[in-house]
Design a protein around this motif. Sequence first.
Motif, PDB file in Angstrom:
ATOM      1  N   ARG A  63       0.813  -1.224   0.000  1.00  0.00           N
ATOM      2  CA  ARG A  63       0.000   0.000   0.000  1.00  0.00           C
ATOM      3  C   ARG A  63       0.841   1.266   0.000  1.00  0.00           C
ATOM      4  O   ARG A  63       0.376   2.314  -0.439  1.00  0.00           O
ATOM      5  N   ALA A  68       1.228   2.815  -5.686  1.00  0.00           N
ATOM      6  CA  ALA A  68      -0.063   2.701  -4.997  1.00  0.00           C
ATOM      7  C   ALA A  68      -0.483   4.037  -4.400  1.00  0.00           C
ATOM      8  O   ALA A  68      -1.656   4.419  -4.457  1.00  0.00           O
ATOM      9  N   GLN A  73      -3.906   1.257  -7.847  1.00  0.00           N
ATOM     10  CA  GLN A  73      -4.243   0.119  -6.998  1.00  0.00           C
ATOM     11  C   GLN A  73      -5.168  -0.803  -7.774  1.00  0.00           C
ATOM     12  O   GLN A  73      -6.385  -0.645  -7.767  1.00  0.00           O
ATOM     13  N   ASN A  74      -4.565  -1.724  -8.481  1.00  0.00           N
ATOM     14  CA  ASN A  74      -5.319  -2.666  -9.305  1.00  0.00           C
ATOM     15  C   ASN A  74      -4.516  -3.957  -9.418  1.00  0.00           C
ATOM     16  O   ASN A  74      -3.413  -4.071  -8.861  1.00  0.00           O
ATOM     17  N   PHE A 142      -4.711  -5.425   1.666  1.00  0.00           N
ATOM     18  CA  PHE A 142      -4.510  -4.427   0.628  1.00  0.00           C
ATOM     19  C   PHE A 142      -5.809  -3.740   0.229  1.00  0.00           C
ATOM     20  O   PHE A 142      -5.876  -2.524   0.117  1.00  0.00           O
ATOM     21  N   SER A 143      -6.872  -4.526   0.018  1.00  0.00           N
ATOM     22  CA  SER A 143      -8.150  -3.953  -0.395  1.00  0.00           C
ATOM     23  C   SER A 143      -9.247  -4.990  -0.203  1.00  0.00           C
ATOM     24  O   SER A 143      -9.057  -6.167  -0.516  1.00  0.00           O
ATOM     25  N   GLU A 144     -10.403  -4.551   0.277  1.00  0.00           N
ATOM     26  CA  GLU A 144     -11.511  -5.492   0.470  1.00  0.00           C
ATOM     27  C   GLU A 144     -12.067  -5.985  -0.863  1.00  0.00           C
ATOM     28  O   GLU A 144     -12.805  -6.968  -0.915  1.00  0.00           O
ATOM     29  N   CYS A 146     -10.111  -7.119  -3.262  1.00  0.00           N
ATOM     30  CA  CYS A 146      -9.006  -7.845  -3.877  1.00  0.00           C
ATOM     31  C   CYS A 146      -8.972  -9.293  -3.404  1.00  0.00           C
ATOM     32  O   CYS A 146      -9.250  -9.595  -2.242  1.00  0.00           O
ATOM     33  N   PHE A 165      -9.480  -8.029  -8.911  1.00  0.00           N
ATOM     34  CA  PHE A 165     -10.038  -6.841  -8.269  1.00  0.00           C
ATOM     35  C   PHE A 165     -11.486  -6.655  -8.719  1.00  0.00           C
ATOM     36  O   PHE A 165     -11.804  -6.843  -9.899  1.00  0.00           O
ATOM     37  N   HIS A 169     -13.289  -1.335  -7.015  1.00  0.00           N
ATOM     38  CA  HIS A 169     -12.124  -1.064  -6.167  1.00  0.00           C
ATOM     39  C   HIS A 169     -10.834  -0.871  -6.964  1.00  0.00           C
ATOM     40  O   HIS A 169      -9.840  -0.412  -6.394  1.00  0.00           O
ATOM     41  N   LYS A 171      -8.226   0.920  -9.182  1.00  0.00           N
ATOM     42  CA  LYS A 171      -7.943   2.335  -9.405  1.00  0.00           C
ATOM     43  C   LYS A 171      -6.675   2.487 -10.234  1.00  0.00           C
ATOM     44  O   LYS A 171      -5.790   1.639 -10.214  1.00  0.00           O
TER      45      LYS A 171
END
Length: 365
Positions: A63, A68, A73-74, A142-144, A146, A165, A169, A171
């Motif tokens: 992150r 990022a 963020q992908n 990292f991301s909900e 992902c 992804f 989410h 980006k």
Amino acid sequence: MGLEEDVTSRDGLLASLRDVTEKQFMLVRNLVGPVEAALGQAGLEVIDRGFRQFGEWRAENLRIAPSAIAGNQNARALLQNWDSGDLVLGTLDASTEIVGGPLKASVTMPSMLGSEQFTGLGKADLLRRYWAETMSGMAAGFSEGCTIRSDAPDIFGPWTITVDFLASHAKGRVRSDIGIDTEILSDPERALPLIRRSSRNAGALYMFVAREVIRAYDAAGEQLVREGVRGFGRERGLALREKHLREGRELNMKTLMLDWDGPLVSTWVFKDEGYLSEGTWHQDCVYCPYADVWSQFGNEGLDLGYLYDVELHTTLYQTYHPQTLVRWESLKTRGDHVCRFRFSIPDLVGPEDPQFSMKKRAAGD
């Protein structure tokens, strides 16, 4: 390797990165063994929690990667900004590229990273669960939106990492011209930070697993962690001892430190050249990648680090040469700023060697 580690050539840097990775999986084997033997499936579930927490911590590194932070963020960007040398090592021997875009991207390697440490041991399921749980933690941290999958029906066959992804989410932009940067090993100024980050990951992995085992099983868990670290030290010390005997070399402190079984120059930073003879090694370490991580977790992290320091060093050195005295004048995991190694083999200490007594430390307190 050791104090004579090559940190300028591609071959030397590659050897250092490979060794950091090899030791990480050797440690996993030794840590898990006593827990599984004593506690069975319940113990393995605790180990899994440690792996997932390790993955979440690694997600923090992903992150804060510049790409990022800039908004990329992908799926593809996550693989391009991987936080250690894992993917570099995995793609060296094949013309592997990242395929896919922002919503789904993958990379396939010849075999699962770490498989060489599990050859013939019947422990393939352990390596699979390590990667599955670690990547589950990385995705969640990292991301909900992902998910990360580790697919390897045979750990010695093709291994694919796939990142997905949700559209809501993902980006940023996708750089299809950027793949796995294997050329980083030709540039010491970029390779050395990569090796050090990978070493920090190994220290963090130990801490998260040990912490969960001790939190779940208290003194019994601590005993199992100590047993695991001692097993790690014993395996390494015996390999070094046998190697040097095969080569007809004297078993002493100088032989050991100049031909240590891992990188010391690329990862640890020593204040000066110190003093090294057949019977004595005195040197001050100002940066340790493991302690760098452990100190982030306050007293609990440092206590776990101290357990590792004591069990690993005493077992490894005394397996190599039973008379070795392991002493520190100061130690980061005891709250000091510098690790002052004052190791010796009394029967080999010469009259010209510097003397050391723990009384000196007490007198200065």
